[in-house]
Design a protein around this motif. Sequence first.
Motif, PDB file in Angstrom:
ATOM      1  N   GLY A   1      16.636  40.072  32.235  1.00 20.79           N
ATOM      2  CA  GLY A   1      16.109  41.428  32.300  1.00 20.79           C
ATOM      3  C   GLY A   1      16.584  42.208  33.510  1.00 20.79           C
ATOM      4  N   GLU A   2      17.119  41.505  34.523  1.00 21.71           N
ATOM      5  CA  GLU A   2      17.603  42.163  35.739  1.00 21.71           C
ATOM      6  C   GLU A   2      19.117  42.323  35.735  1.00 21.71           C
ATOM      7  N   VAL A   3      19.717  42.294  34.537  1.00 22.57           N
ATOM      8  CA  VAL A   3      21.177  42.265  34.452  1.00 22.57           C
ATOM      9  C   VAL A   3      21.833  43.484  35.098  1.00 22.57           C
ATOM     10  N   LYS A   4      21.229  44.659  34.947  1.00 27.20           N
ATOM     11  CA  LYS A   4      21.833  45.865  35.516  1.00 27.20           C
ATOM     12  C   LYS A   4      21.799  45.833  37.041  1.00 27.20           C
ATOM     13  N   ALA A   5      20.691  45.367  37.595  1.00 31.48           N
ATOM     14  CA  ALA A   5      20.591  45.262  39.052  1.00 31.48           C
ATOM     15  C   ALA A   5      21.556  44.201  39.572  1.00 31.48           C
ATOM     16  N   VAL A   6      21.712  43.099  38.840  1.00 35.90           N
ATOM     17  CA  VAL A   6      22.610  42.021  39.269  1.00 35.90           C
ATOM     18  C   VAL A   6      24.054  42.497  39.274  1.00 35.90           C
ATOM     19  N   ILE A   7      24.468  43.177  38.208  1.00 33.50           N
ATOM     20  CA  ILE A   7      25.863  43.621  38.141  1.00 33.50           C
ATOM     21  C   ILE A   7      26.155  44.655  39.215  1.00 33.50           C
ATOM     22  N   GLN A   8      25.149  45.453  39.575  1.00 33.61           N
ATOM     23  CA  GLN A   8      25.346  46.421  40.650  1.00 33.61           C
ATOM     24  C   GLN A   8      25.508  45.706  41.996  1.00 33.61           C
ATOM     25  N   ARG A   9      24.744  44.628  42.206  1.00 31.01           N
ATOM     26  CA  ARG A   9      24.891  43.854  43.440  1.00 31.01           C
ATOM     27  C   ARG A   9      26.272  43.205  43.495  1.00 31.01           C
TER      28      ARG A   9
ATOM     29  N   ASP B   1      28.637  45.942  44.542  1.00 32.53           N
ATOM     30  CA  ASP B   1      28.471  46.275  45.963  1.00 32.53           C
ATOM     31  C   ASP B   1      29.054  45.195  46.866  1.00 32.53           C
ATOM     32  N   ALA B   2      28.984  43.946  46.400  1.00 34.46           N
ATOM     33  CA  ALA B   2      29.510  42.835  47.209  1.00 34.46           C
ATOM     34  C   ALA B   2      31.007  42.631  47.007  1.00 34.46           C
ATOM     35  N   GLY B   3      31.603  43.414  46.105  1.00 35.01           N
ATOM     36  CA  GLY B   3      33.044  43.310  45.878  1.00 35.01           C
ATOM     37  C   GLY B   3      33.454  42.069  45.108  1.00 35.01           C
ATOM     38  N   LEU B   4      32.552  41.509  44.324  1.00 31.86           N
ATOM     39  CA  LEU B   4      32.876  40.296  43.570  1.00 31.86           C
ATOM     40  C   LEU B   4      33.778  40.586  42.372  1.00 31.86           C
ATOM     41  N   ILE B   5      33.616  41.757  41.751  1.00 31.33           N
ATOM     42  CA  ILE B   5      34.381  42.086  40.550  1.00 31.33           C
ATOM     43  C   ILE B   5      35.730  42.664  40.955  1.00 31.33           C
ATOM     44  N   PRO B   6      36.820  42.065  40.514  1.00 32.81           N
ATOM     45  CA  PRO B   6      38.161  42.545  40.909  1.00 32.81           C
ATOM     46  C   PRO B   6      38.416  43.971  40.436  1.00 32.81           C
ATOM     47  N   GLY B   7      39.273  44.659  41.132  1.00 27.04           N
ATOM     48  CA  GLY B   7      39.662  46.002  40.726  1.00 27.04           C
ATOM     49  C   GLY B   7      40.356  45.986  39.373  1.00 27.04           C
ATOM     50  N   GLY B   8      40.046  46.966  38.552  1.00 27.76           N
ATOM     51  CA  GLY B   8      40.636  47.015  37.222  1.00 27.76           C
ATOM     52  C   GLY B   8      39.910  46.175  36.192  1.00 27.76           C
ATOM     53  N   TRP B   9      38.795  45.564  36.593  1.00 28.55           N
ATOM     54  CA  TRP B   9      37.997  44.784  35.655  1.00 28.55           C
ATOM     55  C   TRP B   9      36.749  45.568  35.269  1.00 28.55           C
ATOM     56  N   ASN B  10      36.291  45.367  34.032  1.00 29.16           N
ATOM     57  CA  ASN B  10      35.076  46.004  33.543  1.00 29.16           C
ATOM     58  C   ASN B  10      34.048  44.942  33.166  1.00 29.16           C
ATOM     59  N   GLU B  11      32.829  45.401  32.918  1.00 26.04           N
ATOM     60  CA  GLU B  11      31.785  44.473  32.507  1.00 26.04           C
ATOM     61  C   GLU B  11      31.149  44.941  31.197  1.00 26.04           C
ATOM     62  N   SER B  12      30.729  43.981  30.395  1.00 25.97           N
ATOM     63  CA  SER B  12      29.943  44.252  29.184  1.00 25.97           C
ATOM     64  C   SER B  12      28.636  43.495  29.330  1.00 25.97           C
TER      65      SER B  12
END
Length: 432
Positions: free
Chosen positions: A249-257, A260-271
Motif C-alpha cells: 500500500g506504500e508503493v508510491k511513497a517507496v518509489i519516490q524514496r 530521491d535516493a538515486g537508486l533508479i538509473p537515468g532513462g529507466w521508468n517504473e510500473s
Amino acid sequence: MFSNATLFLARRYLRAKRSFVSIITVISILGVTVGVVAMIVIGSVMKGFEGEFRKTLIGSEPHILLHPQGGKPVEANATAELLAKVKQQPEVMVASTYALGAMFAEHDGGQSAMRVLGLPEDTAKFYMAKIATHRLDGKLELTPGGVVCPDYLAGQINAHPEDVISVFASSNVTSAVQRFRTASDEQDEKKRHAAYKEIKLHPKEIRLLGVTKTVSAGPYGYASLDTAQQIFGLGTQVHGVLIELKQPGEVKAVIQRFKDAGLIPGGWNESLWTDEGDARLAAMSNERVMMNIVLLIIFVVAAFSVMNTTITVTTQKRREIGVLTALGTRQSQIVGIFVSQAAFVGLLGTLMGLVLSGVVLRFRDEIRMGIAVLNGGSANADSGMFLANIPAQIEPWFIVVTCIGSVLLCLLAALPPAWLAARVDPAVALRD
C-alpha cells in the motif's frame, strides 16, 4: 424532582390511551432500526468488497517493475548493481530480474494470447506462493519448459495441465505479418511464392503446468526466466527488475524514496501495481461514498418519522401542555419532555438496529443463498467463484459514528415541534 416528572410524562405520551405501546411509537422505532441496519450492513459490505478487491490486485500484480525507457531489453549483468542496491532497502521483500511479453498459444485447433511473466527460480517460488489461492488446476511450479496460464486461455485452446502446447512470441507474428505484406506486393509470381514459403512462425513446444483463475489472479501467464527468454528470443537479456514490497500500500511513497535516493538509473521508468488498480479502486470508493449518501437519506427519513411522532403527540396533548404552562412549567422543561421521548425512540431503535445488523452480517451468506433459492436459483450456484461469499469489513469507529449519529438525528428531529409546543399560549391551548 421535575426531571423525574419530565421522564414520566415522556413515557406516558409514548403510550396509546387503550394499549401499552402506541402504534406511531413502534413505527418510529422501526424506522430508526431500519436506518441503522442499512447503514451498518451496507457500509460494512461495501468496505469488504473494496478490501477484497484491493487484496486481489496486490496479490496478483507485480508491486514494482523497473524497466528501461521504451521497454527495450538489457543484458542481465547490467542490472546487477541496481539489484544489489534495491535488495538492501528495508521496504523490499523480494527483487529479481524478469522478462515480460505477449505470447500466442495454440492447441487442439484453438489459438489465444496472453502476457507472460518470466521469473528466476527463487522469485518464481515466492510469486507462485503469492498466487497459490488463485490456483484452479495443476501445479504452480515453474519448471523449465513449462508455463502456468489463466483459465480463459486454457479454455480457448482446450488445454489441461500436462498437455503440450505450441507457443510463439508476438514479435514472431508481427514479423510474419510484415513479411506477408512484403510478399503480397511482389509483382513476380515466382518470387512471391518463394517469399510466402519463407514465412514461418517458429513455434516452441512447452508443457502446461497449471491454470489460475483469471477473475482473481489476472490475465498473466507465468514461466521460468529461461523459458521466457527462449520464447521471446532474448538470449541472456531481461526486461528489467521486479520488486515485491513488505507494505504494498506504500508503493508510491517507496518509489519516490528510491528516486530521491538515486537508486533508479537515468532513462529507466517504473510500473506500479496501482497503475492498473487505482482507477478501479477509485471507482469503488466513489460508489461507496454515493451509497453512504443514499443511506444518509434513509437516516433522514427515519428522523422524519420521529418528528412526525413528536408532532402528533404535541397536537394530541395541546391542552395538557397548556395546563403545564399555566402551572408555571418552563419552556425548557416542556421541550425536555418531547426530547426525552425522541431520545427513547432513538436509543431503542439504534440498539435494535445494532443487534439486527450483527445478525444480518453474521448470516449474510445464508441470507444470500435463501434469496437465491426463493428466486428459483441454486444455493451453491456460485460456489468456487471469485467472491462467491459476501465479504464484510466491520469498522468499530464506523459503527460508533452511525449509532451516535442516529440518536443525534432523532433528537434534532424532535426539537422543532417540541420548541413550537413549548411556545403555546396556555389561554389559547385551554380554550381550544
